[in-house]
Write a protein that holds these residues in place. Structure first.
Motif, PDB file in Angstrom:
ATOM      1  N   THR A  14       0.791  -1.204   0.017  1.00 55.81           N
ATOM      2  CA  THR A  14       0.074  -0.070  -0.132  1.00 55.81           C
ATOM      3  C   THR A  14       0.769   1.345  -0.076  1.00 55.81           C
ATOM      4  N   PHE A  15       1.791   1.362   0.675  1.00 56.53           N
ATOM      5  CA  PHE A  15       2.748   2.428   0.734  1.00 56.53           C
ATOM      6  C   PHE A  15       3.226   2.816  -0.614  1.00 56.53           C
ATOM      7  N   SER A  16       3.807   1.893  -1.278  1.00 55.47           N
ATOM      8  CA  SER A  16       4.274   1.929  -2.725  1.00 55.47           C
ATOM      9  C   SER A  16       3.118   2.578  -3.708  1.00 55.47           C
ATOM     10  N   GLU A  17       2.174   2.014  -3.622  1.00 51.70           N
ATOM     11  CA  GLU A  17       1.201   2.145  -4.468  1.00 51.70           C
ATOM     12  C   GLU A  17       0.626   3.801  -4.364  1.00 51.70           C
ATOM     13  N   ASN A  18       0.240   4.021  -2.993  1.00 47.93           N
ATOM     14  CA  ASN A  18       0.050   5.459  -2.632  1.00 47.93           C
ATOM     15  C   ASN A  18       1.087   6.336  -2.806  1.00 47.93           C
ATOM     16  N   ILE A  19       2.071   6.123  -2.488  1.00 45.17           N
ATOM     17  CA  ILE A  19       3.208   7.123  -2.828  1.00 45.17           C
ATOM     18  C   ILE A  19       3.463   7.385  -4.259  1.00 45.17           C
ATOM     19  N   ARG A  20       3.496   6.275  -5.142  1.00 43.66           N
ATOM     20  CA  ARG A  20       3.869   6.401  -6.608  1.00 43.66           C
ATOM     21  C   ARG A  20       2.665   7.051  -7.120  1.00 43.66           C
ATOM     22  N   ASN A  21       1.647   6.713  -6.914  1.00 45.32           N
ATOM     23  CA  ASN A  21       0.258   7.514  -7.552  1.00 45.32           C
ATOM     24  C   ASN A  21       0.304   8.889  -7.290  1.00 45.32           C
ATOM     25  N   TYR A  22       0.536   9.263  -6.022  1.00 44.71           N
ATOM     26  CA  TYR A  22       0.682  10.734  -5.633  1.00 44.71           C
ATOM     27  C   TYR A  22       1.650  11.496  -6.162  1.00 44.71           C
ATOM     28  N   LEU A  23       3.063  10.893  -6.080  1.00 45.21           N
ATOM     29  CA  LEU A  23       3.937  11.653  -6.618  1.00 45.21           C
ATOM     30  C   LEU A  23       3.983  11.950  -8.222  1.00 45.21           C
ATOM     31  N   LYS A  24       3.360  10.898  -8.913  1.00 42.63           N
ATOM     32  CA  LYS A  24       3.286  10.932 -10.210  1.00 42.63           C
ATOM     33  C   LYS A  24       2.297  12.153 -10.527  1.00 42.63           C
ATOM     34  N   SER A  25       1.269  12.183  -9.751  1.00 40.30           N
ATOM     35  CA  SER A  25       0.053  13.182 -10.055  1.00 40.30           C
ATOM     36  C   SER A  25       0.705  14.569  -9.857  1.00 40.30           C
ATOM     37  N   CYS A  26       1.749  14.615  -9.076  1.00 41.74           N
ATOM     38  CA  CYS A  26       2.432  15.890  -9.001  1.00 41.74           C
ATOM     39  C   CYS A  26       3.468  16.111  -9.879  1.00 41.74           C
ATOM     40  N   GLY A  27       3.690  15.284 -10.805  1.00 37.27           N
ATOM     41  CA  GLY A  27       4.809  15.513 -11.844  1.00 37.27           C
ATOM     42  C   GLY A  27       6.103  14.934 -11.621  1.00 37.27           C
ATOM     43  N   ALA A  28       6.160  14.006 -10.646  1.00 37.65           N
ATOM     44  CA  ALA A  28       7.320  13.578 -10.331  1.00 37.65           C
ATOM     45  C   ALA A  28       7.698  12.239 -11.388  1.00 37.65           C
ATOM     46  N   ARG A  29       8.760  11.873 -11.815  1.00 39.57           N
ATOM     47  CA  ARG A  29       9.295  10.997 -12.401  1.00 39.57           C
ATOM     48  C   ARG A  29       9.373   9.798 -11.429  1.00 39.57           C
ATOM     49  N   VAL A  30       8.568   8.700 -11.183  1.00 43.33           N
ATOM     50  CA  VAL A  30       8.597   7.779 -10.105  1.00 43.33           C
ATOM     51  C   VAL A  30       9.090   6.305 -10.691  1.00 43.33           C
ATOM     52  N   GLU A  31      10.198   5.924 -10.491  1.00 46.17           N
ATOM     53  CA  GLU A  31      10.663   4.317 -10.798  1.00 46.17           C
ATOM     54  C   GLU A  31      10.556   3.467  -9.587  1.00 46.17           C
ATOM     55  N   SER A  32       9.355   2.703  -9.598  1.00 42.89           N
ATOM     56  CA  SER A  32       9.162   1.880  -8.078  1.00 42.89           C
ATOM     57  C   SER A  32       9.816   0.644  -8.355  1.00 42.89           C
ATOM     58  N   VAL A  33      10.484   0.101  -7.308  1.00 48.20           N
ATOM     59  CA  VAL A  33      11.477  -1.036  -7.239  1.00 48.20           C
ATOM     60  C   VAL A  33      10.701  -1.692  -6.128  1.00 48.20           C
ATOM     61  N   ASN A  34       9.945  -2.819  -6.001  1.00 51.03           N
ATOM     62  CA  ASN A  34       9.219  -3.616  -5.248  1.00 51.03           C
ATOM     63  C   ASN A  34      10.131  -4.356  -4.206  1.00 51.03           C
ATOM     64  N   VAL A  35      10.202  -4.225  -2.895  1.00 51.02           N
ATOM     65  CA  VAL A  35      10.855  -4.912  -2.083  1.00 51.02           C
ATOM     66  C   VAL A  35      10.085  -6.288  -1.781  1.00 51.02           C
ATOM     67  N   ASN A  36      10.605  -7.461  -2.080  1.00 53.58           N
ATOM     68  CA  ASN A  36       9.952  -8.691  -1.647  1.00 53.58           C
ATOM     69  C   ASN A  36       9.915  -9.032  -0.275  1.00 53.58           C
TER      70      ASN A  36
END
Length: 186
Positions: free
Chosen positions: A34-56
């Protein structure tokens, strides 16, 4: 309760507080769930270029993806709240020296997850915030945004307590009481 909707805005605030801007910044997000998804989506909506790297779940992640993205990145945002192993440090897949070799100007911004602040700073890497919580804990909570998220969370806790108490008074078992709570959201 919708407390999770504050996770993204808090990430943006942390980025600003680190001295970076959100808009058009390249952020490597090291997180899961959930942290990853919420942070990624919000930052992208603010114009950031986000590269998500999932932690297993075992604490591993795509180290080569991070190495590939590092040279052009402004920040690594660490927000792994489930895994308690070291993600960045001398005993991890990436150390402070690794980051410094690939991008000496990178800033590591910490919300949660195992990082070694001393290792990063000895390699000349900027780390924010000042206080870094150990793995499994949050360096900053949504209360850092103001009182509203905390009030909502506390109110939800009181509501759960009320519904559970009423269910117990009616002789419900624990499973039935939980079901009643889920059917009566705040």
């Amino acid at each position: 309760v919708d407390v999770l909707s504050y996770i993204g805005p808090l990430a943006a605030k942390q980025i600003f507080e680190s001295g970076l801007e959100v808009y058009n910044s390249k952020v490597i997000l090291l997180a899961s769930g959930t942290f990853s998804e919420n942070i990624r989506n919000y930052l992208k909506s603010c114009g950031a270029r986000v590269e998500s790297v999932n932690v297993n779940p075992d604490g591993t992640y795509a180290v080569e993806s991070v190495r590939h993205e590092l040279p052009g990145a402004d920040a690594i945002f660490v927000a792994e709240h489930q895994v308690r192993s070291s993600l960045i440090g001398p005993d991890a897949a990436l150390s402070g020296l690794d980051l410094a070799k690939l991008n000496p100007g990178i800033t590591v911004i910490h919300r949660a997850g195992g990082i070694d602040k001393d290792d990063l700073q000895s390699a000349g890497i900027s780390v924010c915030p000042e206080h870094i919580a150990p793995a499994g804990y949050l360096s900053l909570t949504t209360a850092h945004l103001g009182p509203s998220p905390l009030i909502r969370l506390l109110a939800a806790g009181l509501k759960v307590g009320e519904v559970m108490a009423r269910a117990r008074q009616s002789k419900s078992d624990y499973g039935s009481a939980k079901s009643v709570v889920r059917k009566n959201p705040l």
